[in-house]
Design a protein around this motif. Structure first.
Motif, PDB file in Angstrom:
ATOM      1  N   THR A  14       0.821  -1.207   0.000  1.00 44.38           N
ATOM      2  CA  THR A  14       0.000   0.000   0.000  1.00 44.38           C
ATOM      3  C   THR A  14       0.857   1.260   0.000  1.00 44.38           C
ATOM      4  O   THR A  14       0.530   2.252  -0.673  1.00 44.38           O
ATOM      5  CB  THR A  14      -0.953  -0.004   1.211  1.00 44.38           C
ATOM      6  OG1 THR A  14      -1.815  -1.145   1.104  1.00 44.38           O
ATOM      7  CG2 THR A  14      -1.813   1.247   1.242  1.00 44.38           C
ATOM      8  N   ASP A  35      -8.875   1.815  -3.562  1.00 40.13           N
ATOM      9  CA  ASP A  35      -8.529   0.939  -2.446  1.00 40.13           C
ATOM     10  C   ASP A  35      -9.463  -0.257  -2.454  1.00 40.13           C
ATOM     11  O   ASP A  35     -10.634  -0.153  -2.115  1.00 40.13           O
ATOM     12  CB  ASP A  35      -8.646   1.700  -1.124  1.00 40.13           C
ATOM     13  CG  ASP A  35      -7.966   0.965   0.032  1.00 40.13           C
ATOM     14  OD1 ASP A  35      -7.718  -0.243  -0.127  1.00 40.13           O
ATOM     15  OD2 ASP A  35      -7.688   1.592   1.058  1.00 40.13           O
ATOM     16  N   ASP A  39      -7.781  -3.895   4.359  1.00 43.50           N
ATOM     17  CA  ASP A  39      -7.186  -3.050   5.401  1.00 43.50           C
ATOM     18  C   ASP A  39      -7.563  -1.585   5.229  1.00 43.50           C
ATOM     19  O   ASP A  39      -7.519  -0.815   6.190  1.00 43.50           O
ATOM     20  CB  ASP A  39      -5.661  -3.188   5.395  1.00 43.50           C
ATOM     21  CG  ASP A  39      -5.215  -4.553   5.898  1.00 43.50           C
ATOM     22  OD1 ASP A  39      -5.994  -5.185   6.628  1.00 43.50           O
ATOM     23  OD2 ASP A  39      -4.104  -4.982   5.549  1.00 43.50           O
ATOM     24  N   SER A  41      -6.258   1.260   4.014  1.00 46.52           N
ATOM     25  CA  SER A  41      -5.382   2.304   4.528  1.00 46.52           C
ATOM     26  C   SER A  41      -4.796   3.185   3.434  1.00 46.52           C
ATOM     27  O   SER A  41      -4.038   4.112   3.723  1.00 46.52           O
ATOM     28  CB  SER A  41      -4.233   1.677   5.333  1.00 46.52           C
ATOM     29  OG  SER A  41      -3.492   0.773   4.528  1.00 46.52           O
ATOM     30  N   THR A  44      -5.366   7.048   3.719  1.00 45.29           N
ATOM     31  CA  THR A  44      -4.564   7.675   4.778  1.00 45.29           C
ATOM     32  C   THR A  44      -3.144   7.935   4.293  1.00 45.29           C
ATOM     33  O   THR A  44      -2.597   9.032   4.479  1.00 45.29           O
ATOM     34  CB  THR A  44      -4.529   6.777   6.026  1.00 45.29           C
ATOM     35  OG1 THR A  44      -5.865   6.602   6.497  1.00 45.29           O
ATOM     36  CG2 THR A  44      -3.687   7.405   7.122  1.00 45.29           C
ATOM     37  N   ASP A  50      -8.282  12.921   7.767  1.00 45.41           N
ATOM     38  CA  ASP A  50      -9.038  11.904   8.501  1.00 45.41           C
ATOM     39  C   ASP A  50     -10.537  12.171   8.455  1.00 45.41           C
ATOM     40  O   ASP A  50     -11.344  11.235   8.341  1.00 45.41           O
ATOM     41  CB  ASP A  50      -8.575  11.851   9.960  1.00 45.41           C
ATOM     42  CG  ASP A  50      -7.171  11.289  10.100  1.00 45.41           C
ATOM     43  OD1 ASP A  50      -6.698  10.637   9.156  1.00 45.41           O
ATOM     44  OD2 ASP A  50      -6.548  11.511  11.159  1.00 45.41           O
ATOM     45  N   ARG A 101     -12.836   4.259  -2.390  1.00 46.06           N
ATOM     46  CA  ARG A 101     -12.717   3.106  -1.495  1.00 46.06           C
ATOM     47  C   ARG A 101     -13.760   2.071  -1.883  1.00 46.06           C
ATOM     48  O   ARG A 101     -14.944   2.230  -1.617  1.00 46.06           O
ATOM     49  CB  ARG A 101     -12.897   3.552  -0.045  1.00 46.06           C
ATOM     50  CG  ARG A 101     -12.736   2.429   0.960  1.00 46.06           C
ATOM     51  CD  ARG A 101     -12.913   2.945   2.374  1.00 46.06           C
ATOM     52  NE  ARG A 101     -11.768   3.740   2.798  1.00 46.06           N
ATOM     53  CZ  ARG A 101     -11.763   4.554   3.856  1.00 46.06           C
ATOM     54  NH1 ARG A 101     -12.870   4.691   4.577  1.00 46.06           N
ATOM     55  NH2 ARG A 101     -10.689   5.228   4.173  1.00 46.06           N
ATOM     56  N   SER A 225       4.658   6.167   5.881  1.00 43.47           N
ATOM     57  CA  SER A 225       3.413   5.469   6.196  1.00 43.47           C
ATOM     58  C   SER A 225       2.766   6.046   7.453  1.00 43.47           C
ATOM     59  O   SER A 225       1.602   5.759   7.741  1.00 43.47           O
ATOM     60  CB  SER A 225       3.672   3.968   6.378  1.00 43.47           C
ATOM     61  OG  SER A 225       4.446   3.734   7.533  1.00 43.47           O
ATOM     62  N   THR A 228       1.945  11.170   6.310  1.00 44.23           N
ATOM     63  CA  THR A 228       1.500  10.816   4.971  1.00 44.23           C
ATOM     64  C   THR A 228       1.446  12.008   4.028  1.00 44.23           C
ATOM     65  O   THR A 228       1.575  13.148   4.413  1.00 44.23           O
ATOM     66  CB  THR A 228       0.096  10.197   5.054  1.00 44.23           C
ATOM     67  OG1 THR A 228      -0.765  11.134   5.714  1.00 44.23           O
ATOM     68  CG2 THR A 228       0.124   8.910   5.845  1.00 44.23           C
TER      69      THR A 228
END
Length: 254
Positions: A14, A35, A39, A41, A44, A50, A101, A225, A228
């Motif tokens: 990722t 995505d 998971d 992620s 992010t 967020d 997503r 990671s 970001t």
């Protein structure tokens, strides 16, 4: 161009996907990053706030939407539901980077997920065969979202691996599935390489044609990671190595 990225969980797939997507944007290319990893992620690591991601549910979990497009709660449902507007309504953007997503295809259990899986397959069809922008899909550990028809629309499948027997075995399984589906080009990227023995291990398992690059274990990538939304400096040694891998994927994949 359509690029699918897969690999065993924990190999850094990722982070690689996010860096690749942002590198493409830096080159002036409009990118749709999808995505499809359970998971979830990627958004992010791409640097989306967020609060934005908190309101962006995975499509597979949006029961009312799926029921609406799949004809209600009955046993019969369309195999090709209308998904043309889904991308515009349920993606978010940062400049030339869009993020979507999708969620992962459901596995076995007490409930039937036929509708959800059919709906996701229709989405993948739309993204691979209908989307005009560059698409980069974070596929998770498998490629179950791809059918024989959509796989032919994928230009490159890039599989990220660590220098371990388990990770290499996962690559072999993914390669076999990809060959069966007819994906035209399948490449491997070695990640988290700590020494010459790690590199030799991968070069012993994959040909020069298959293994398009080696990424050393890097505190810089680990930091990315956590903090970001950026990519390694193109002038640094890590940036140069990553750029070479990205260029091989997009130039040889056309």
């Amino acid at each position: 161009m359509k690029i699918a990225i897969s690999g065993k969980g924990g190999v850094g797939k990722t982070t690689f996907t996010a860096n690749f997507a942002r590198w493409l944007v830096e080159k002036g290319i409009t990118v749709l990053a999808v995505d499809a990893d359970p998971d979830a992620s990627l958004g992010t690591i791409l640097g989306f706030p967020d609060e934005v991601l908190a309101n962006l549910k995975a499509i597979v979990d949006m029961k009312e939407l799926i029921e609406e497009r799949m004809g209600g709660t009955g046993a019969f449902y369309p195999l090709n539901p209308n998904v043309d507007d889904i991308l515009d309504d349920y993606s978010v953007s940062l400049g030339q980077l869009r993020f979507f997503r999708m969620g992962n295809i459901k596995g076995g259990g007490t409930s039937c997920y036929c509708k959800e899986n059919s709906f996701l397959q229709a989405l993948v069809n739309s993204l691979i065969l209908g989307e005009k922008d560059t698409v980069i899909l974070d596929m998770g550990a498998g490629i179950e979202q791809l059918t024989r028809g959509t796989a032919l629309g994928v230009d490159v499948l890039a599989i990220v691996t660590e220098p371990s027997k388990v990770s290499v075995q996962t690559v072999r399984v993914i390669q076999q599935l990809a060959h069966e589906l007819g994906i035209p080009r399948i490449v491997v990227i070695g990640n988290k390489i700590r020494n010459v023995n790690d590199e030799k291990f991968l070069r012993d398992h994959f040909s020069t044609e298959q293994l398009v690059g080696i990424i050393p274990y890097s505190d810089e990538l680990l930091e990315m990671s956590i903090n970001t939304g950026s990519i390694p400096s193109p002038e640094g040694s890590l940036g140069v190595q990553l750029n070479t891998i990205y260029e091989k994927i997009i130039d040889e994949g056309r």
